[in-house]
Design an enzyme around this catalytic site. Structure first.
Site, PDB file in Angstrom:
ATOM      1  N   SER B  54      73.695  -4.651 -32.819  1.00 31.10           N
ATOM      2  CA  SER B  54      74.175  -4.776 -31.771  1.00 31.10           C
ATOM      3  C   SER B  54      74.479  -6.450 -31.440  1.00 31.10           C
ATOM      4  O   SER B  54      73.629  -6.963 -32.025  1.00 31.10           O
ATOM      5  CB  SER B  54      73.665  -4.095 -30.578  1.00 31.10           C
ATOM      6  OG  SER B  54      73.974  -2.817 -30.749  1.00 31.10           O
ATOM      7  N   HIS B  56      77.089  -8.457 -31.153  1.00 26.51           N
ATOM      8  CA  HIS B  56      78.431  -8.970 -31.629  1.00 26.51           C
ATOM      9  C   HIS B  56      79.722  -8.431 -30.906  1.00 26.51           C
ATOM     10  O   HIS B  56      80.706  -8.482 -31.148  1.00 26.51           O
ATOM     11  CB  HIS B  56      78.605  -8.509 -32.980  1.00 26.51           C
ATOM     12  CG  HIS B  56      77.417  -9.056 -34.086  1.00 26.51           C
ATOM     13  ND1 HIS B  56      76.948 -10.041 -34.129  1.00 26.51           N
ATOM     14  CD2 HIS B  56      76.743  -7.981 -34.872  1.00 26.51           C
ATOM     15  CE1 HIS B  56      75.965 -10.008 -35.038  1.00 26.51           C
ATOM     16  NE2 HIS B  56      75.837  -8.788 -35.403  1.00 26.51           N
ATOM     17  N   HIS B 218      74.287 -13.576 -37.181  1.00 34.01           N
ATOM     18  CA  HIS B 218      72.774 -13.189 -36.764  1.00 34.01           C
ATOM     19  C   HIS B 218      72.061 -14.589 -36.635  1.00 34.01           C
ATOM     20  O   HIS B 218      70.854 -14.455 -36.653  1.00 34.01           O
ATOM     21  CB  HIS B 218      72.420 -12.304 -37.576  1.00 34.01           C
ATOM     22  CG  HIS B 218      72.916 -11.131 -37.860  1.00 34.01           C
ATOM     23  ND1 HIS B 218      73.862 -11.155 -39.118  1.00 34.01           N
ATOM     24  CD2 HIS B 218      73.027  -9.989 -37.307  1.00 34.01           C
ATOM     25  CE1 HIS B 218      74.632  -9.813 -39.041  1.00 34.01           C
ATOM     26  NE2 HIS B 218      73.875  -9.486 -37.980  1.00 34.01           N
TER      27      HIS B 218
END
Ligand SMILES: Nc1ncnc2c1ncn2[C@@H]1O[C@H](COP(=O)(O)OP(=O)(O)O)[C@@H](O)[C@H]1O
Ligand SMILES: [Mg+2]
Lengths: 216, 356
Positions: B54, B56, B218
């Site tokens: 999660s 994004h 990330h």
């Protein structure tokens, strides 16, 4: 000492893994923050926490099924690269020991061989690429050669853990070629691999449990 | 850390509860976590399932709906989801036509989705995995885990989702997905870092006047850091990395349904060339306003035109983000008639909606 590993020892070992990985959470996460995304400690603590939850219901199960259940718990709770790798290790290891209630020294070799083979098939890494295999493979080789040379389980496990520890240190100068750390290229040099570190902690606990129960 | 959070450990659950409340057209399971289209499975149609860490958003949950994804599996923030999520999602939405897993190329995602595919296969469900690996900031595949999956994922999910809607079979959907991936290239940059809620502090730090070129979604390190330059100069750097990128070769794994094993296939992406038509995505990493994205688009359009590359379709906005990170990425996907047709097909999801 008697040269077998009992089912009770296997259960104690897994419980101890959950406890130690919880206390080493920050350390492993820090190692992962340097060359990855800083979640390895969180992932491992969460995963072995789940394994621990399953253990009470496993008292009557075989060693194989304890390892299999542990592997499935890891796969469904760790996430990241290490989840499927550790999960596969335990699930494959379980096929090597099946319905056994205790393990002979050479069973431990088979267990590790199969587990490592699973990690290699899943992750396609080799020694020297800065992964958990840099601890696991030398550890297996040491265990096996000591036992083949006639050493007792306790001594062989000492050699096994010493080889894993040397393997962890060997990751420091390596350039990562697999996993997230590989994106750093040369910048991964000088850092210890988190997965090799957690693997060594886990092997160290196995040795401690086996030695703690025996008469040396 | 300054975030709209109640309790760190509940971030993902509360986000999903909010999505469920806002979108009655989605079904949301919390244990294990996955999002599906109401009404699934759809007889005769391939289920398209994606997932990933999660953070994004709107990727991937915001793309579940008619003409795009059938289901999405959200992991913890920036951590890949686990196979039980993918397995349960697949069982919930699979029709006889099978399941296609769309996987961004991160070791964790790849390994978890491979494990899931094996589990789904053993349930007797037809399954295939396709990898998205489009980040040109990663140069080689020999000494790394290969190019990361970034912006092309959005375009691929739209195009393949539409093809599945039209009745493409599993192998045809997989082939189309591979083509879109092969035609797509992306690169991103960061002006600021981002804070993973569980970590509580920035993933990395950049000085006030510093930027990171080639960042991953990330916060993976990019190619280099440099002093902030004018927007046009930064856009030129990223766009030329994409436009001038040579043939990219790597080995990808596919599921061999017949023999229940993984097989390897060498894949080469050809460079862009004059005369190509493309779909362009100018994407915010989360913290960069749309106004700045248009400044980016302005320069990108000029650079493409100078190379005789036609931007046939475009998407400008936050579609594959990195929490609150400021920065942007550019994605170009070569578009042939088949891809354009499915790009234009109706779509109705929380984050993309047209033609309906
Ligand atoms: N292909 C691989 N084979 C074996 N081990 C790997 C591989 N990729 C990564 N690892 C191990 O996983 C560790 C990282 O685990 P973790 O941080 O939990 O996952 P992630 O990298 O997805 O965040 C690394 O330190 C490395 O030891
Ligand atoms: Mg990590």
């Amino acid at each position: 000492m008697s040269d077998v590993i009992t089912k009770a020892q296997v259960i104690t070992w897994l419980e101890n893994c959950a406890a130690l990985l919880e206390t080493q959470k920050a350390y492993l996460t820090e190692l992962d923050a340097a060359i990855g995304d800083g979640d390895h400690g969180l992932n491992m603590a969460r995963g072995f926490g789940k394994v621990k939850e399953k253990l009470p219901s496993m008292a009557d199960a075989s060693i194989g099924s304890i390892l299999n259940t542990s592997g499935m718990a890891l796969i469904s709770s760790v996430g990241g690269a290490s989840g499927p790798l550790y999960g596969t290790f335990f699930m494959r290891a379980s096929t090597a020991v099946q319905a056994r209630q205790e393990l002979e020294p050479m069973d431990l070799v088979k267990l590790m061989e199969q587990g490592i083979e699973g990690v290699v098939q899943r992750g396609r890494a080799e020694v020297g690429e800065k992964t958990m295999l840099d601890a696991l493979i030398p550890a297996l080789n040491a265990l096996k050669s000591q036992l083949e040379a006639g050493a007792g389980l306790s001594d062989a496990l000492d050699a096994c853990v010493a080889a894993a520890e040397a393997g962890v240190r060997s990751t420091i100068p390596l350039v990562a070629k697999k996993g997230r750390a590989s994106y750093l290229g040369e910048r991964s040099v000088g850092h210890q691999d988190p997965g090799a570190t957690s693997a060594t902690l886990i092997l160290g606990l196995l040795r401690d449990v086996v030695k703690g129960s025996g008469v040396s | 850390m300054k975030k709209l959070i109640n309790a760190v450990e509940n971030v993902l659950t509360e986000q999903l509860q909010g999505m469920a409340a806002a979108h009655p057209e989605l079904n949301i399971s919390l244990d294990p976590k996955y999002i599906t289209r109401v009404g699934a499975p759809f007889a005769g149609k391939v289920a398209i399932i994606s997932g990933g860490g999660s953070g994004h958003e709107p990727l991937h949950g915001g793309f579940v709906g008619h003409g795009m994804l059938t289901a999405a599996c959200p992991g913890e923030v920036f951590t890949s989801p686990t196979p039980d999520q993918m397995y349960e999602a697949a069982k919930a939405v699979a029709s006889d036509a099978g399941v296609l897993f769309i996987v961004k190329n991160y070791t964790g995602d790849v390994l978890n989705f491979e494990t899931a595919a094996e589990m789904v296969h053993s349930e007797g469900i037809k399954v295939q995995n396709v990898i998205v690996d489009d980040d040109v900031a990663v140069k080689d595949s020999l000494y790394t885990a290969g190019r990361r999956g970034v912006g092309t994922t959005v375009i691929l999910e739209k195009v393949v989702g539409a093809a599945a809607e039209e009745g493409y079979g599993l192998d045809a959907c997989a082939d189309l997905a591979r083509k879109v991936n092969s035609y797509g290239r992306s690169m991103g940059m960061a002006l600021t870092s981002c804070i993973v809620p569980a970590a509580g502090k920035p993933t990395f730090t950049l000085a006030e006047d510093e930027v990171e070129i080639g960042i991953g979604i990330h916060g993976e390190p990019g190619q280099y850091r440099e002093k902030l330059r004018p927007a046009d100069a930064i856009v030129e750097t990223l766009a030329l990395e994409i436009l001038d990128d040579g043939a990219y070769k790597r080995t990808l794994r596919e599921w061999d349904r017949e023999n229940a094993t993984w097989v390897e296939r060498d894949v080469i992406d050809e460079p862009f060339k004059a005369g190509d038509s493309v779909i362009a995505l100018v994407n915010s990493m989360g913290g960069t306003p749309v106004s700045e994205l248009y400044a980016v688009y302005r320069k990108l359009a000029e650079l493409c035109e100078a190379r005789d590359i036609t931007i046939a379709r475009k998407l400008v906005g936050p579609y594959i983000t990195s929490l609150e990170m400021q920065g942007f990425s550019i994605t170009l996907v070569k578009a042939d008639a088949e891809i354009l047709k499915f790009w234009d097909a109706p779509v109705s999801t929380p984050a993309l909606r047209w033609g309906v």
